[in-house]
Design a protein around this motif. Structure first.
Motif, PDB file in Angstrom:
ATOM      1  N   UNK A 259      -8.878  -2.672  -0.415  1.00  0.00           N
ATOM      2  CA  UNK A 259      -9.731  -1.660  -1.030  1.00  0.00           C
ATOM      3  C   UNK A 259      -9.402  -0.259  -0.544  1.00  0.00           C
ATOM      4  N   UNK A 260      -8.844  -0.150   0.652  1.00  0.00           N
ATOM      5  CA  UNK A 260      -8.474   1.167   1.167  1.00  0.00           C
ATOM      6  C   UNK A 260      -7.373   1.819   0.322  1.00  0.00           C
ATOM      7  N   UNK A 261      -6.547   1.013  -0.340  1.00  0.00           N
ATOM      8  CA  UNK A 261      -5.346   1.519  -1.003  1.00  0.00           C
ATOM      9  C   UNK A 261      -5.440   1.528  -2.523  1.00  0.00           C
ATOM     10  N   UNK A 262      -6.494   0.940  -3.081  1.00  0.00           N
ATOM     11  CA  UNK A 262      -6.641   0.872  -4.524  1.00  0.00           C
ATOM     12  C   UNK A 262      -6.770   2.231  -5.208  1.00  0.00           C
ATOM     13  N   UNK A 292      -2.149  -7.091  -1.383  1.00  0.00           N
ATOM     14  CA  UNK A 292      -3.458  -6.487  -1.172  1.00  0.00           C
ATOM     15  C   UNK A 292      -3.975  -5.753  -2.401  1.00  0.00           C
ATOM     16  N   UNK A 293      -3.075  -5.170  -3.197  1.00  0.00           N
ATOM     17  CA  UNK A 293      -3.526  -4.477  -4.397  1.00  0.00           C
ATOM     18  C   UNK A 293      -3.908  -5.462  -5.496  1.00  0.00           C
ATOM     19  N   UNK A 294      -3.279  -6.630  -5.500  1.00  0.00           N
ATOM     20  CA  UNK A 294      -3.653  -7.663  -6.465  1.00  0.00           C
ATOM     21  C   UNK A 294      -4.916  -8.382  -6.028  1.00  0.00           C
ATOM     22  N   UNK A 295      -5.068  -8.588  -4.726  1.00  0.00           N
ATOM     23  CA  UNK A 295      -6.228  -9.292  -4.175  1.00  0.00           C
ATOM     24  C   UNK A 295      -6.652  -8.589  -2.884  1.00  0.00           C
ATOM     25  N   UNK A 296      -7.527  -7.589  -2.992  1.00  0.00           N
ATOM     26  CA  UNK A 296      -7.920  -6.819  -1.803  1.00  0.00           C
ATOM     27  C   UNK A 296      -8.490  -7.673  -0.674  1.00  0.00           C
ATOM     28  N   UNK A 297      -9.049  -8.840  -1.022  1.00  0.00           N
ATOM     29  CA  UNK A 297      -9.639  -9.717  -0.006  1.00  0.00           C
ATOM     30  C   UNK A 297      -8.704 -10.845   0.391  1.00  0.00           C
ATOM     31  N   UNK A 298      -7.396 -10.623   0.276  1.00  0.00           N
ATOM     32  CA  UNK A 298      -6.436 -11.692   0.538  1.00  0.00           C
ATOM     33  C   UNK A 298      -6.555 -12.248   1.954  1.00  0.00           C
TER      34      UNK A 298
END
Length: 314
Positions: A259-262, A292-298
């Motif tokens: 979420x920090x990078x979205x 992380x951009x595809x799944x922020x909670x990876x």
């Protein structure tokens, strides 16, 4: 810097590219895909920065600006100027050439959107060059170049105090909902000249100490050093459709929380353009960004009904 150390620093600051740190790529290749220590980055950065300040090339403000885009840790304010905030700036980057909606005159050079639990601090930064003078000759009379530069800060302060500009600012910079209800407290920074122009003269020191207004910080170029968590932050530009990454430092380290990078796009091209970073490190970070951009909670796991994530720097 010693003469021996200075001889190891290339004097053409535009080649092979602005912001190049001699020696850092070799260190990065030794440790890739992990990163070298933050201390190694900071030492090489300060060696290069000191050499630039002493060189006539730094009379070109565009060169200094581009260097700082590649190494935003030198810019003060990422964790506010008032307190040592434990919160990261939005959007994990400094903003280059930020606009103030409706203000057609000169924009700031940089801006941090620093935060803490109750306030947002837009830190608007004006840079001049390290060769500008604070005072005339051997007198304690303030130089007109300085007066003009400080006037830019006053213009931006007036903008924030006018009409509905604060609401327009929140809209333009797309502050997320959890930040929009916090108090907006702008701060203004001028980075100008060298401390040698006033340090040796008591009258000049005293006068310089009285120049800053309550919400201002007046700094010399040689006072800049890498700031807290400097390896975490990049440089972005605000476009009409969001944020675009302009540059990442070769030391870039990221959180394991997408979420920090979205809010920004262009992380992979910016990594490809970071030629002081080992290719193995660059590819590792690109893979992590894709995840992380595809799944922020990876990196989040479930324990029954509880969502748990152990914070990590990648």
């Amino acid at each position: 810097m010693t003469d021996a150390a200075r001889s190891d620093v290339a004097t053409d600051f535009r080649e092979p590219f602005v912001g190049h740190l001699p020696g850092y790529l070799a260190q990065s290749e030794l440790t890739g895909p992990d990163r070298p220590s933050e201390e190694i980055y900071n030492d090489l950065l300060m060696e290069r920065w000191d050499a630039l300040l002493d060189d006539d090339a730094s009379r070109d403000e565009r060169l200094v600006h581009t260097f700082l885009e590649r190494h935003p840790s030198l810019l003060p304010g990422s964790h506010t100027l008032d307190v040592d905030s434990g919160h990261s700036p939005f959007p994990m980057a400094v903003i280059s050439k930020p606009k103030l909606p409706g203000l057609s005159d000169r924009e700031p050079d940089f801006m941090w959107l620093a935060t803490h639990s109750t306030e947002i601090f837009p830190i608007l930064i004006e840079i001049e060059t390290p060769h500008k003078r604070w005072f005339y000759g051997d007198r304690a009379e303030i130089h007109s170049d300085f007066t003009h530069a400080q006037g830019q800060l006053a213009e931006w302060r007036a903008w924030f105090n006018r009409g509905n500009n604060r609401a327009a600012f929140l809209d333009y910079y797309e502050l997320p909902s959890q930040l929009r209800d916090r108090k907006l407290s702008p701060r203004f920074v001028l980075i100008y000249g060298r401390s040698g122009d006033y340090n040796a003269d008591r009258r000049r020191r005293e006068k310089r100490a009285e120049l800053a207004r309550e919400d201002e910080r007046l700094l010399s170029f040689d006072s800049l050093t890498p700031t807290k968590h400097s390896v975490l932050y990049s440089t972005v530009a605000k476009r009409h459709n969001g944020y675009k990454v302009l540059a990442v430092p070769p030391s870039l380290t990221i959180f394991n929380h997408g979420e920090f990078y979205l809010p920004a796009v262009g992380w992979e091209p910016a990594l490809d353009a970071c030629n002081d970073m080992a290719s193995s490190r660059r590819e590792f970070l690109k893979e992590e960004f894709r995840l992380l951009l595809e799944n922020p909670d990876a990196y989040t796991v479930m324990r029954g009904r509880m969502r748990l994530r152990r914070p990590r720097w990648l």
